[in-house]
Write an enzyme that holds these catalytic residues in place. Structure first.
Site, PDB file in Angstrom:
ATOM      1  N   ASP A 207       0.815  -1.221   0.000  1.00  0.00           N
ATOM      2  CA  ASP A 207       0.000   0.000   0.000  1.00  0.00           C
ATOM      3  C   ASP A 207       0.849   1.272   0.000  1.00  0.00           C
ATOM      4  O   ASP A 207       0.306   2.366  -0.017  1.00  0.00           O
ATOM      5  CB  ASP A 207      -0.926  -0.009   1.227  1.00  0.00           C
ATOM      6  CG  ASP A 207      -1.993   1.075   1.179  1.00  0.00           C
ATOM      7  OD1 ASP A 207      -2.563   1.306   0.099  1.00  0.00           O
ATOM      8  OD2 ASP A 207      -2.238   1.707   2.229  1.00  0.00           O
ATOM      9  N   SER A 232      -6.862   5.188  -0.222  1.00  0.00           N
ATOM     10  CA  SER A 232      -7.197   3.877  -0.784  1.00  0.00           C
ATOM     11  C   SER A 232      -8.687   3.597  -0.635  1.00  0.00           C
ATOM     12  O   SER A 232      -9.285   3.903   0.397  1.00  0.00           O
ATOM     13  CB  SER A 232      -6.401   2.780  -0.072  1.00  0.00           C
ATOM     14  OG  SER A 232      -5.018   3.006  -0.185  1.00  0.00           O
ATOM     15  N   GLN A 282      -5.228  -2.106  -6.917  1.00  0.00           N
ATOM     16  CA  GLN A 282      -5.780  -1.178  -5.936  1.00  0.00           C
ATOM     17  C   GLN A 282      -6.416   0.012  -6.645  1.00  0.00           C
ATOM     18  O   GLN A 282      -5.892   0.500  -7.643  1.00  0.00           O
ATOM     19  CB  GLN A 282      -4.681  -0.660  -5.004  1.00  0.00           C
ATOM     20  CG  GLN A 282      -5.178   0.282  -3.913  1.00  0.00           C
ATOM     21  CD  GLN A 282      -4.046   0.796  -3.048  1.00  0.00           C
ATOM     22  OE1 GLN A 282      -3.178   1.523  -3.500  1.00  0.00           O
ATOM     23  NE2 GLN A 282      -4.041   0.399  -1.781  1.00  0.00           N
TER      24      GLN A 282
END
Length: 291
Positions: A207, A232, A282
């Site tokens: 991430d 995110s 993502q």
């Protein structure tokens, strides 16, 4: 092993407060909210602790629902969805202040033989020839809005040795480039042999840089440089082959699309000897000021 890695391992060692219920704390990040990679890694730890040791994580799908409060504990509730002959499925809800902030579904599988092929590893610079973050970041201090950003970046990434094989986003301010980037990473110290620990640490790192590839196409220079706001939205990972997070892994990232205030990043993670270990996708909020 660095103190930062020791602290991160302590964060991943969740407290079990009831059957299927765990509690975790947070560490400081670049922004005044819980780092998404941390809550994803902790949720996967919680799920993995309810699964037999001979079943390895092979995929996760997660949604970030609310901003996490770094000053409050996070409670992880595990739902044992299914225990089959080959696959085990778990659902985890992370809760703060009485509200869900994160939702994870994870699947685990016993080892078995099967068909085997993979996409080849792309060319990449030898990680040992690249500067460390402590060596490279000070050269970009002048492009950050806050002069303290370099120190905070180094602190936030102290548990990981992360080296850019391509120009970092803050080196492209005002100069749009192809939305592709490569970083090498490994933990800043050796780890125990627990496969779940290595998977959770790769989840944590995944991430950190993926949505940077969205900004490259627009010359925005990174989240700490310009006027872009990001967060995110969801995160998915598939773990294809065994790997160690304390050995070099190549994170080959690209962004195929940005539209409607959202940007998509996709990536493959390879071991240094060329095995495809992980696929990551993502989507995140990517907002700029309206004209």
């Amino acid at each position: 092993m660095t103190d930062a890695l020791t602290d991160l391992l302590d964060l991943l060692d969740l407290e079990q407060i009831e059957e299927n219920i765990f509690r975790g704390t947070s560490r400081p990040s670049l922004v005044p909210r819980v780092f998404g990679g941390q809550v994803a890694a902790q949720a996967l730890v919680a799920a993995g602790r309810t699964v037999p040791a001979d079943r390895a994580a092979h995929s996760l799908h997660a949604y970030f629902l609310r901003t996490g409060d770094p000053g409050a504990p996070i409670v992880y509730s595990v739902d044992r969805i299914r225990d089959g002959r080959s696959f085990t499925t778990r659902r985890v809800v992370a809760v703060q202040h009485g509200h869900p902030i994160f939702h994870l579904s994870a699947s685990f599988q016993t080892w078995e033989e099967g068909l085997d092929h993979q996409a080849p590893m792309p060319p990449a610079v030898d990680p040992e020839t690249l500067p460390t973050a402590a060596e490279a970041l000070p050269a970009y201090a002048g492009v950050f809005k806050d002069p303290d950003t370099v120190r905070r970046l180094l602190h936030a990434r102290g548990a990981v040795d992360l080296r850019y094989a391509t120009v970092p986003p803050w080196g492209t301010v005002g100069e749009p480039v192809e939305p592709r980037s490569q970083v090498w990473f490994r933990t800043a110290g050796k780890l125990a042999d627990d496969p779940l620990l290595h998977v959770c640490l790769a989840t944590y790192v995944s991430d950190m840089t993926l949505l940077d590839s969205v900004l490259l196409a627009h010359g925005r220079g990174g989240w700490a440089v310009g006027d872009v706001v990001g967060a995110s939205l969801d995160h998915a990972m598939w773990f294809h082959r065994p790997f160690r997070a304390d050995e070099w892994l190549l994170y080959d990232q690209e962004s195929p699309s940005a539209h409607g205030g959202r940007g998509l990043g996709q990536a493959r993670i390879y071991t240094q000897d060329g095995r495809l270990a992980i696929t990551v996708i993502q989507e995140g909020v990517v907002r700029t000021p309206r004209p």
